[in-house]
Scaffold this motif. Sequence first.
Motif, PDB file in Angstrom:
ATOM      1  N   SER A  41       0.860  -1.196   0.000  1.00  0.00           N
ATOM      2  CA  SER A  41       0.000   0.000   0.000  1.00  0.00           C
ATOM      3  C   SER A  41       0.890   1.237   0.000  1.00  0.00           C
ATOM      4  O   SER A  41       1.239   1.770   1.048  1.00  0.00           O
ATOM      5  CB  SER A  41      -0.913  -0.013   1.232  1.00  0.00           C
ATOM      6  OG  SER A  41      -1.786   1.103   1.230  1.00  0.00           O
ATOM      7  N   PRO A  42       1.300   1.712  -1.190  1.00  0.00           N
ATOM      8  CA  PRO A  42       2.335   2.751  -1.266  1.00  0.00           C
ATOM      9  C   PRO A  42       1.814   4.167  -1.027  1.00  0.00           C
ATOM     10  O   PRO A  42       0.641   4.474  -1.242  1.00  0.00           O
ATOM     11  CB  PRO A  42       2.843   2.607  -2.705  1.00  0.00           C
ATOM     12  CG  PRO A  42       1.641   2.120  -3.465  1.00  0.00           C
ATOM     13  CD  PRO A  42       0.907   1.212  -2.518  1.00  0.00           C
ATOM     14  N   ALA A  43       2.731   5.026  -0.593  1.00  0.00           N
ATOM     15  CA  ALA A  43       2.490   6.457  -0.478  1.00  0.00           C
ATOM     16  C   ALA A  43       3.811   7.170  -0.729  1.00  0.00           C
ATOM     17  O   ALA A  43       4.856   6.736  -0.230  1.00  0.00           O
ATOM     18  CB  ALA A  43       1.950   6.815   0.903  1.00  0.00           C
ATOM     19  N   LEU A  44       3.788   8.246  -1.492  1.00  0.00           N
ATOM     20  CA  LEU A  44       4.992   8.979  -1.876  1.00  0.00           C
ATOM     21  C   LEU A  44       5.013  10.361  -1.234  1.00  0.00           C
ATOM     22  O   LEU A  44       4.007  11.082  -1.260  1.00  0.00           O
ATOM     23  CB  LEU A  44       5.057   9.123  -3.408  1.00  0.00           C
ATOM     24  CG  LEU A  44       5.309   7.826  -4.181  1.00  0.00           C
ATOM     25  CD1 LEU A  44       4.782   7.929  -5.594  1.00  0.00           C
ATOM     26  CD2 LEU A  44       6.799   7.502  -4.190  1.00  0.00           C
ATOM     27  N   ILE A  45       6.170  10.721  -0.669  1.00  0.00           N
ATOM     28  CA  ILE A  45       6.334  12.031  -0.057  1.00  0.00           C
ATOM     29  C   ILE A  45       7.831  12.328   0.051  1.00  0.00           C
ATOM     30  O   ILE A  45       8.642  11.401   0.160  1.00  0.00           O
ATOM     31  CB  ILE A  45       5.665  12.074   1.338  1.00  0.00           C
ATOM     32  CG1 ILE A  45       5.301  13.492   1.723  1.00  0.00           C
ATOM     33  CG2 ILE A  45       6.524  11.410   2.390  1.00  0.00           C
ATOM     34  CD1 ILE A  45       4.112  14.032   0.972  1.00  0.00           C
ATOM     35  N   ASP A  46       8.203  13.603   0.022  1.00  0.00           N
ATOM     36  CA  ASP A  46       9.612  13.972   0.225  1.00  0.00           C
ATOM     37  C   ASP A  46       9.853  14.080   1.726  1.00  0.00           C
ATOM     38  O   ASP A  46       9.760  15.154   2.316  1.00  0.00           O
ATOM     39  CB  ASP A  46       9.917  15.278  -0.480  1.00  0.00           C
ATOM     40  CG  ASP A  46      11.382  15.687  -0.344  1.00  0.00           C
ATOM     41  OD1 ASP A  46      12.189  14.864   0.149  1.00  0.00           O
ATOM     42  OD2 ASP A  46      11.719  16.824  -0.726  1.00  0.00           O
ATOM     43  N   ALA A 260      -6.286  -3.281  -5.215  1.00  0.00           N
ATOM     44  CA  ALA A 260      -5.687  -2.059  -5.744  1.00  0.00           C
ATOM     45  C   ALA A 260      -5.622  -0.999  -4.649  1.00  0.00           C
ATOM     46  O   ALA A 260      -6.629  -0.709  -3.996  1.00  0.00           O
ATOM     47  CB  ALA A 260      -6.493  -1.549  -6.929  1.00  0.00           C
ATOM     48  N   LYS A 261      -4.437  -0.445  -4.440  1.00  0.00           N
ATOM     49  CA  LYS A 261      -4.219   0.592  -3.422  1.00  0.00           C
ATOM     50  C   LYS A 261      -3.545   1.790  -4.104  1.00  0.00           C
ATOM     51  O   LYS A 261      -2.321   1.928  -4.103  1.00  0.00           O
ATOM     52  CB  LYS A 261      -3.328   0.073  -2.293  1.00  0.00           C
ATOM     53  CG  LYS A 261      -3.913  -1.071  -1.468  1.00  0.00           C
ATOM     54  CD  LYS A 261      -5.032  -0.594  -0.562  1.00  0.00           C
ATOM     55  CE  LYS A 261      -5.352  -1.608   0.535  1.00  0.00           C
ATOM     56  NZ  LYS A 261      -5.713  -2.927   0.019  1.00  0.00           N
ATOM     57  N   PRO A 262      -4.328   2.684  -4.724  1.00  0.00           N
ATOM     58  CA  PRO A 262      -3.739   3.773  -5.517  1.00  0.00           C
ATOM     59  C   PRO A 262      -3.219   4.928  -4.669  1.00  0.00           C
ATOM     60  O   PRO A 262      -3.717   5.212  -3.589  1.00  0.00           O
ATOM     61  CB  PRO A 262      -4.918   4.229  -6.384  1.00  0.00           C
ATOM     62  CG  PRO A 262      -6.130   3.939  -5.537  1.00  0.00           C
ATOM     63  CD  PRO A 262      -5.800   2.670  -4.787  1.00  0.00           C
ATOM     64  N   PHE A 263      -2.199   5.595  -5.205  1.00  0.00           N
ATOM     65  CA  PHE A 263      -1.678   6.836  -4.643  1.00  0.00           C
ATOM     66  C   PHE A 263      -1.156   7.670  -5.801  1.00  0.00           C
ATOM     67  O   PHE A 263      -0.468   7.151  -6.686  1.00  0.00           O
ATOM     68  CB  PHE A 263      -0.560   6.572  -3.634  1.00  0.00           C
ATOM     69  CG  PHE A 263      -0.194   7.776  -2.810  1.00  0.00           C
ATOM     70  CD1 PHE A 263      -0.795   8.010  -1.590  1.00  0.00           C
ATOM     71  CD2 PHE A 263       0.758   8.681  -3.262  1.00  0.00           C
ATOM     72  CE1 PHE A 263      -0.460   9.127  -0.813  1.00  0.00           C
ATOM     73  CE2 PHE A 263       1.098   9.804  -2.512  1.00  0.00           C
ATOM     74  CZ  PHE A 263       0.483  10.023  -1.282  1.00  0.00           C
TER      75      PHE A 263
END
Length: 381
Positions: A41-46, A260-263
Amino acid sequence: MKSIVTLWFILPLSIISVYSQPFQEAAINPYGLITEGARSSPALIDIDNDEDLDLFTGYQNGNFGFYENIGDPGLPNFGVLQINFFGLTSLADNTTPFPVDLDNDGDYDMFAGSSSGVRYFENTGNTNVASYDLQPVNPFGIISPTGISKPALVDIDSDNDMDLFIGASDGNTYYYENTGTANNPSFAAQFENPFGITDIGERAAPAFVDIDEDLDMDLFIGSQSPGEFFFFENIGTVNAPSFDTAVINPFNLDNVGQDAKPFFADLDNDTDSDLISGNALGEFYYFQNLFTILGSTSVETKLATIYPNPFVESVTIKLHRSLEESSKLTIRSIDGRLIRSVDFPIGSDELVIDRGAIANGIYFIFLEDSDSRFLGKVVAH
Protein backbone atom coordinates in the motif's frame (compact mmCIF):
# COMPACT_ATOMS: atom_id res chain seq x y z
CA MET A 1 19.55 29.39 -36.53
CA LYS A 2 17.54 26.24 -36.99
CA SER A 3 13.78 26.52 -36.93
CA ILE A 4 11.84 24.33 -34.50
CA VAL A 5 9.15 22.39 -36.31
CA THR A 6 6.38 20.93 -34.17
CA LEU A 7 5.53 17.45 -35.41
CA TRP A 8 2.61 16.81 -33.06
CA PHE A 9 -0.74 18.57 -33.05
CA ILE A 10 -2.35 18.98 -29.63
CA LEU A 11 -5.94 20.05 -29.13
CA PRO A 12 -6.46 22.74 -26.51
CA LEU A 13 -7.09 21.36 -23.05
CA SER A 14 -10.58 22.84 -22.91
CA ILE A 15 -11.81 20.57 -25.72
CA ILE A 16 -10.01 17.37 -24.78
CA SER A 17 -12.24 14.84 -23.05
CA VAL A 18 -11.01 14.12 -19.54
CA TYR A 19 -11.03 10.43 -20.40
CA SER A 20 -8.51 10.94 -23.22
CA GLN A 21 -5.68 11.72 -20.80
CA PRO A 22 -3.31 8.79 -21.23
CA PHE A 23 -1.41 6.74 -18.68
CA GLN A 24 1.46 4.55 -19.83
CA GLU A 25 0.94 0.80 -19.59
CA ALA A 26 1.88 -0.28 -16.07
CA ALA A 27 5.49 -1.00 -15.14
CA ILE A 28 5.74 -3.49 -12.27
CA ASN A 29 8.28 -2.79 -9.51
CA PRO A 30 10.13 0.00 -11.37
CA TYR A 31 13.06 2.09 -10.12
CA GLY A 32 14.45 -0.54 -7.75
CA LEU A 33 11.22 -1.41 -5.91
CA ILE A 34 10.81 -5.07 -4.94
CA THR A 35 8.07 -7.48 -3.89
CA GLU A 36 8.54 -8.13 -0.18
CA GLY A 37 5.45 -9.27 1.69
CA ALA A 38 1.80 -9.19 0.65
CA ARG A 39 -0.76 -6.40 0.24
CA SER A 40 1.51 -3.45 -0.54
CA SER A 41 0.00 0.00 0.00
CA PRO A 42 2.34 2.75 -1.27
CA ALA A 43 2.49 6.46 -0.48
CA LEU A 44 4.99 8.98 -1.88
CA ILE A 45 6.33 12.03 -0.06
CA ASP A 46 9.61 13.97 0.22
CA ILE A 47 10.27 12.92 3.82
CA ASP A 48 13.92 14.09 3.95
CA ASN A 49 13.53 17.44 2.17
CA ASP A 50 15.93 16.64 -0.69
CA GLU A 51 13.50 17.53 -3.49
CA ASP A 52 12.62 13.99 -4.59
CA LEU A 53 9.83 11.64 -3.57
CA ASP A 54 10.50 8.79 -1.16
CA LEU A 55 8.16 5.84 -0.77
CA PHE A 56 6.40 4.39 2.27
CA THR A 57 4.34 1.23 2.05
CA GLY A 58 2.26 -0.93 4.34
CA TYR A 59 2.09 -4.72 4.33
CA GLN A 60 -0.31 -7.46 5.34
CA ASN A 61 1.85 -8.38 8.37
CA GLY A 62 1.37 -4.88 9.80
CA ASN A 63 4.86 -3.57 9.05
CA PHE A 64 5.77 -0.31 7.37
CA GLY A 65 8.32 -0.34 4.57
CA PHE A 66 10.42 2.66 3.50
CA TYR A 67 12.40 3.24 0.30
CA GLU A 68 14.62 6.32 0.21
CA ASN A 69 14.82 7.89 -3.26
CA ILE A 70 18.55 8.13 -3.98
CA GLY A 71 18.02 9.18 -7.60
CA ASP A 72 17.12 12.52 -9.16
CA PRO A 73 13.76 14.35 -9.04
CA GLY A 74 12.99 13.36 -12.64
CA LEU A 75 14.56 9.90 -12.56
CA PRO A 76 13.80 8.03 -9.32
CA ASN A 77 16.02 5.28 -7.92
CA PHE A 78 14.84 3.66 -4.71
CA GLY A 79 17.36 2.34 -2.23
CA VAL A 80 17.24 -0.72 0.00
CA LEU A 81 13.90 -1.51 1.66
CA GLN A 82 13.92 -0.58 5.36
CA ILE A 83 11.28 -1.90 7.77
CA ASN A 84 9.58 0.22 10.46
CA PHE A 85 11.95 3.14 9.94
CA PHE A 86 11.78 6.57 11.67
CA GLY A 87 10.18 5.02 14.77
CA LEU A 88 7.12 3.62 12.97
CA THR A 89 5.85 0.48 14.69
CA SER A 90 3.99 -2.50 13.34
CA LEU A 91 0.18 -2.36 13.54
CA ALA A 92 -2.32 -5.23 13.71
CA ASP A 93 -2.19 -6.19 10.02
CA ASN A 94 -2.91 -4.75 6.55
CA THR A 95 -1.16 -1.44 7.21
CA THR A 96 -2.08 1.41 4.82
CA PRO A 97 0.05 4.57 5.40
CA PHE A 98 -0.90 8.11 4.42
CA PRO A 99 1.65 10.89 5.16
CA VAL A 100 0.12 14.31 5.85
CA ASP A 101 1.03 17.48 7.74
CA LEU A 102 -1.99 17.26 10.01
CA ASP A 103 -0.84 19.79 12.64
CA ASN A 104 0.51 22.38 10.17
CA ASP A 105 4.04 22.41 11.61
CA GLY A 106 5.80 21.90 8.29
CA ASP A 107 6.64 18.20 8.57
CA TYR A 108 4.76 15.07 7.56
CA ASP A 109 2.86 13.11 10.18
CA MET A 110 1.55 9.63 9.41
CA PHE A 111 -2.02 8.41 9.35
CA ALA A 112 -2.26 4.65 8.84
CA GLY A 113 -5.13 2.24 8.47
CA SER A 114 -5.16 -1.39 9.52
CA SER A 115 -7.62 -4.14 10.39
CA SER A 116 -8.02 -2.49 13.81
CA GLY A 117 -8.83 0.98 12.47
CA VAL A 118 -6.79 4.09 11.80
CA ARG A 119 -3.80 5.10 13.92
CA TYR A 120 -1.88 8.37 14.04
CA PHE A 121 1.89 8.83 14.31
CA GLU A 122 2.91 12.41 15.11
CA ASN A 123 6.18 13.51 13.55
CA THR A 124 8.20 14.92 16.44
CA GLY A 125 11.28 15.33 14.25
CA ASN A 126 11.66 17.93 11.52
CA THR A 127 11.50 18.35 7.75
CA ASN A 128 14.93 16.75 7.26
CA VAL A 129 14.81 13.91 9.79
CA ALA A 130 11.44 12.37 10.64
CA SER A 131 10.73 10.77 14.02
CA TYR A 132 7.34 9.17 14.57
CA ASP A 133 5.51 8.83 17.87
CA LEU A 134 2.42 6.58 17.94
CA GLN A 135 -0.57 8.31 19.53
CA PRO A 136 -3.41 6.64 21.49
CA VAL A 137 -6.15 4.67 19.74
CA ASN A 138 -9.10 6.50 18.14
CA PRO A 139 -7.08 9.65 17.40
CA PHE A 140 -9.07 12.90 17.44
CA GLY A 141 -12.14 10.87 18.43
CA ILE A 142 -12.27 9.07 15.08
CA ILE A 143 -14.31 5.86 15.14
CA SER A 144 -13.13 3.70 12.24
CA PRO A 145 -15.44 1.49 10.20
CA THR A 146 -15.28 -2.26 10.76
CA GLY A 147 -12.57 -4.22 8.96
CA ILE A 148 -9.53 -2.94 7.06
CA SER A 149 -9.31 0.86 6.90
CA LYS A 150 -7.61 2.80 4.10
CA PRO A 151 -7.34 6.54 4.94
CA ALA A 152 -6.94 9.48 2.59
CA LEU A 153 -6.78 13.09 3.71
CA VAL A 154 -7.65 16.05 1.48
CA ASP A 155 -9.09 19.55 1.86
CA ILE A 156 -12.30 18.57 0.09
CA ASP A 157 -14.27 21.70 1.03
CA SER A 158 -11.48 24.26 0.53
CA ASP A 159 -11.54 25.57 4.11
CA ASN A 160 -7.78 25.19 4.63
CA ASP A 161 -7.83 22.08 6.79
CA MET A 162 -7.50 18.39 5.98
CA ASP A 163 -10.66 16.28 5.92
CA LEU A 164 -10.57 12.51 6.31
CA PHE A 165 -11.96 9.77 4.09
CA ILE A 166 -11.65 6.10 5.04
CA GLY A 167 -12.19 3.28 2.58
CA ALA A 168 -13.54 0.17 4.28
CA SER A 169 -13.72 -3.58 3.79
CA ASP A 170 -17.43 -3.33 3.00
CA GLY A 171 -16.70 -1.31 -0.16
CA ASN A 172 -18.02 1.96 1.22
CA THR A 173 -16.14 5.20 1.81
CA TYR A 174 -16.63 7.08 5.07
CA TYR A 175 -16.20 10.84 5.43
CA TYR A 176 -15.08 12.72 8.54
CA GLU A 177 -15.24 16.51 8.11
CA ASN A 178 -12.49 18.44 9.84
CA THR A 179 -14.42 20.94 11.93
CA GLY A 180 -11.29 22.18 13.67
CA THR A 181 -8.43 24.17 12.16
CA ALA A 182 -5.27 23.55 10.18
CA ASN A 183 -3.29 23.50 13.46
CA ASN A 184 -5.79 21.69 15.67
CA PRO A 185 -7.90 19.16 13.77
CA SER A 186 -11.21 17.91 15.09
CA PHE A 187 -13.25 15.43 13.09
CA ALA A 188 -17.03 15.16 12.95
CA ALA A 189 -18.90 11.86 13.09
CA GLN A 190 -18.61 9.61 10.05
CA PHE A 191 -20.87 9.97 7.04
CA GLU A 192 -21.17 7.03 4.65
CA ASN A 193 -20.62 7.62 0.91
CA PRO A 194 -21.07 11.43 0.79
CA PHE A 195 -21.18 13.69 -2.27
CA GLY A 196 -22.41 10.95 -4.62
CA ILE A 197 -19.72 8.36 -3.83
CA THR A 198 -21.06 4.80 -4.11
CA ASP A 199 -20.24 1.34 -2.78
CA ILE A 200 -17.57 -0.24 -5.02
CA GLY A 201 -17.95 -3.80 -3.74
CA GLU A 202 -15.15 -4.69 -1.33
CA ARG A 203 -12.04 -3.10 0.22
CA ALA A 204 -12.40 0.48 -0.93
CA ALA A 205 -9.08 2.34 -1.20
CA PRO A 206 -9.63 6.07 -1.96
CA ALA A 207 -7.11 8.44 -3.53
CA PHE A 208 -7.75 12.07 -4.47
CA VAL A 209 -6.19 14.03 -7.34
CA ASP A 210 -7.20 16.92 -9.60
CA ILE A 211 -6.85 14.76 -12.71
CA ASP A 212 -8.64 17.16 -15.07
CA GLU A 213 -6.93 20.32 -13.73
CA ASP A 214 -10.19 22.14 -13.01
CA LEU A 215 -9.11 23.05 -9.43
CA ASP A 216 -11.35 20.57 -7.61
CA MET A 217 -10.37 17.14 -6.32
CA ASP A 218 -11.48 14.05 -8.24
CA LEU A 219 -11.60 10.61 -6.66
CA PHE A 220 -10.20 7.21 -7.59
CA ILE A 221 -11.09 4.17 -5.48
CA GLY A 222 -9.17 0.93 -5.74
CA SER A 223 -11.10 -2.32 -5.30
CA GLN A 224 -10.31 -5.83 -4.13
CA SER A 225 -11.04 -8.07 -7.11
CA PRO A 226 -9.93 -7.88 -9.84
CA GLY A 227 -8.09 -4.78 -8.66
CA GLU A 228 -10.00 -2.19 -10.68
CA PHE A 229 -9.90 1.59 -10.32
CA PHE A 230 -13.25 3.36 -9.95
CA PHE A 231 -13.07 6.99 -11.10
CA PHE A 232 -15.51 9.56 -9.70
CA GLU A 233 -15.15 12.90 -11.49
CA ASN A 234 -15.87 15.90 -9.27
CA ILE A 235 -18.54 17.87 -11.15
CA GLY A 236 -19.15 20.18 -8.21
CA THR A 237 -16.91 23.01 -7.03
CA VAL A 238 -13.87 23.48 -4.81
CA ASN A 239 -16.20 24.30 -1.90
CA ALA A 240 -19.05 21.89 -2.60
CA PRO A 241 -17.92 18.57 -4.13
CA SER A 242 -20.30 16.41 -6.15
CA PHE A 243 -19.06 13.19 -7.70
CA ASP A 244 -20.37 11.83 -10.98
CA THR A 245 -21.23 8.17 -11.63
CA ALA A 246 -18.16 5.95 -11.42
CA VAL A 247 -16.20 4.96 -14.53
CA ILE A 248 -14.01 1.86 -14.25
CA ASN A 249 -10.37 2.00 -15.42
CA PRO A 250 -10.43 5.22 -17.48
CA PHE A 251 -7.31 6.88 -18.94
CA ASN A 252 -5.84 3.56 -20.13
CA LEU A 253 -5.62 2.22 -16.56
CA ASP A 254 -5.91 -1.53 -16.03
CA ASN A 255 -6.52 -4.04 -13.24
CA VAL A 256 -3.64 -4.80 -10.89
CA GLY A 257 -4.76 -8.27 -9.80
CA GLN A 258 -6.35 -7.90 -6.38
CA ASP A 259 -6.43 -5.19 -3.73
CA ALA A 260 -5.69 -2.06 -5.74
CA LYS A 261 -4.22 0.59 -3.42
CA PRO A 262 -3.74 3.77 -5.52
CA PHE A 263 -1.68 6.84 -4.64
CA PHE A 264 -1.04 9.87 -6.89
CA ALA A 265 2.15 11.92 -7.00
CA ASP A 266 4.44 13.53 -9.59
CA LEU A 267 7.09 10.82 -9.46
CA ASP A 268 8.86 11.83 -12.69
CA ASN A 269 8.86 15.59 -11.97
CA ASP A 270 6.99 16.61 -15.14
CA THR A 271 4.18 18.56 -13.37
CA ASP A 272 1.39 15.98 -13.74
CA SER A 273 0.20 13.28 -11.33
CA ASP A 274 1.36 9.71 -11.87
CA LEU A 275 -0.33 6.71 -10.27
CA ILE A 276 1.36 4.03 -8.19
CA SER A 277 -0.65 1.16 -6.75
CA GLY A 278 -0.03 -1.77 -4.49
CA ASN A 279 -1.75 -5.13 -4.80
CA ALA A 280 -2.36 -8.38 -2.94
CA LEU A 281 0.93 -9.91 -4.11
CA GLY A 282 2.94 -7.01 -2.69
CA GLU A 283 3.88 -5.61 -6.11
CA PHE A 284 4.01 -1.97 -7.14
CA TYR A 285 2.23 -1.00 -10.37
CA TYR A 286 3.41 2.33 -11.80
CA PHE A 287 1.21 4.10 -14.35
CA GLN A 288 3.11 7.10 -15.71
CA ASN A 289 0.89 10.03 -16.69
CA LEU A 290 1.78 11.05 -20.25
CA PHE A 291 -0.51 14.05 -20.52
CA THR A 292 2.10 16.74 -19.85
CA ILE A 293 4.60 14.99 -22.12
CA LEU A 294 2.14 14.76 -25.00
CA GLY A 295 1.10 18.36 -24.50
CA SER A 296 4.65 19.65 -24.90
CA THR A 297 6.58 20.82 -27.95
CA SER A 298 9.98 20.74 -26.22
CA VAL A 299 11.73 19.61 -23.05
CA GLU A 300 13.62 22.35 -21.19
CA THR A 301 16.09 21.31 -18.46
CA LYS A 302 19.09 22.96 -16.79
CA LEU A 303 21.45 21.43 -19.35
CA ALA A 304 19.56 21.31 -22.62
CA THR A 305 16.49 21.94 -24.74
CA ILE A 306 15.15 18.87 -26.54
CA TYR A 307 12.63 19.19 -29.36
CA PRO A 308 10.17 18.29 -30.75
CA ASN A 309 8.42 16.36 -28.01
CA PRO A 310 6.95 13.94 -28.93
CA PHE A 311 9.22 13.28 -31.93
CA VAL A 312 8.33 11.34 -35.07
CA GLU A 313 11.30 11.33 -37.46
CA SER A 314 14.13 12.97 -35.51
CA VAL A 315 14.89 14.71 -32.23
CA THR A 316 17.24 17.66 -31.65
CA ILE A 317 19.33 18.12 -28.49
CA LYS A 318 20.46 21.73 -28.00
CA LEU A 319 22.93 22.09 -25.11
CA HIS A 320 23.10 25.33 -23.17
CA ARG A 321 26.88 25.38 -23.61
CA SER A 322 29.33 23.84 -26.08
CA LEU A 323 31.14 20.66 -25.10
CA GLU A 324 34.76 20.91 -23.98
CA GLU A 325 35.51 17.18 -23.86
CA SER A 326 34.67 14.07 -25.83
CA SER A 327 31.17 12.90 -24.97
CA LYS A 328 28.50 10.46 -26.00
CA LEU A 329 24.77 11.02 -26.04
CA THR A 330 22.81 7.94 -25.01
CA ILE A 331 19.12 7.12 -25.24
CA ARG A 332 17.71 4.61 -22.76
CA SER A 333 14.30 3.00 -22.37
CA ILE A 334 12.17 3.44 -19.24
CA ASP A 335 13.57 0.16 -17.88
CA GLY A 336 17.19 1.32 -18.40
CA ARG A 337 18.08 -0.52 -21.63
CA LEU A 338 20.54 1.24 -23.93
CA ILE A 339 18.73 2.08 -27.18
CA ARG A 340 21.21 4.38 -28.95
CA SER A 341 24.70 5.77 -28.34
CA VAL A 342 25.99 8.64 -30.49
CA ASP A 343 29.20 10.69 -30.37
CA PHE A 344 28.61 14.35 -29.46
CA PRO A 345 31.39 16.37 -31.16
CA ILE A 346 33.74 18.53 -29.07
CA GLY A 347 32.92 22.23 -29.50
CA SER A 348 29.37 21.53 -30.63
CA ASP A 349 26.18 22.43 -28.76
CA GLU A 350 23.60 20.75 -31.01
CA LEU A 351 22.94 17.23 -32.24
CA VAL A 352 20.11 15.87 -34.39
CA ILE A 353 19.31 12.17 -33.99
CA ASP A 354 17.33 10.36 -36.63
CA ARG A 355 14.72 8.05 -35.17
CA GLY A 356 15.63 4.98 -37.21
CA ALA A 357 14.28 1.84 -35.54
CA ILE A 358 13.37 3.44 -32.20
CA ALA A 359 9.94 2.11 -31.24
CA ASN A 360 7.05 4.14 -29.85
CA GLY A 361 7.57 4.82 -26.15
CA ILE A 362 9.16 6.97 -23.45
CA TYR A 363 12.94 7.48 -23.46
CA PHE A 364 15.55 9.10 -21.20
CA ILE A 365 18.43 11.04 -22.79
CA PHE A 366 21.82 11.27 -21.08
CA LEU A 367 25.14 13.00 -21.78
CA GLU A 368 28.01 10.64 -20.98
CA ASP A 369 31.44 12.20 -20.47
CA SER A 370 33.42 12.14 -17.21
CA ASP A 371 29.99 12.01 -15.56
CA SER A 372 26.58 10.70 -16.60
CA ARG A 373 24.10 13.58 -16.73
CA PHE A 374 20.37 13.31 -17.28
CA LEU A 375 19.25 15.71 -20.03
CA GLY A 376 15.54 14.99 -20.34
CA LYS A 377 12.67 12.68 -21.16
CA VAL A 378 10.91 12.44 -24.52
CA VAL A 379 8.28 10.40 -26.31
CA ALA A 380 8.79 8.68 -29.67
CA HIS A 381 5.44 8.52 -31.42
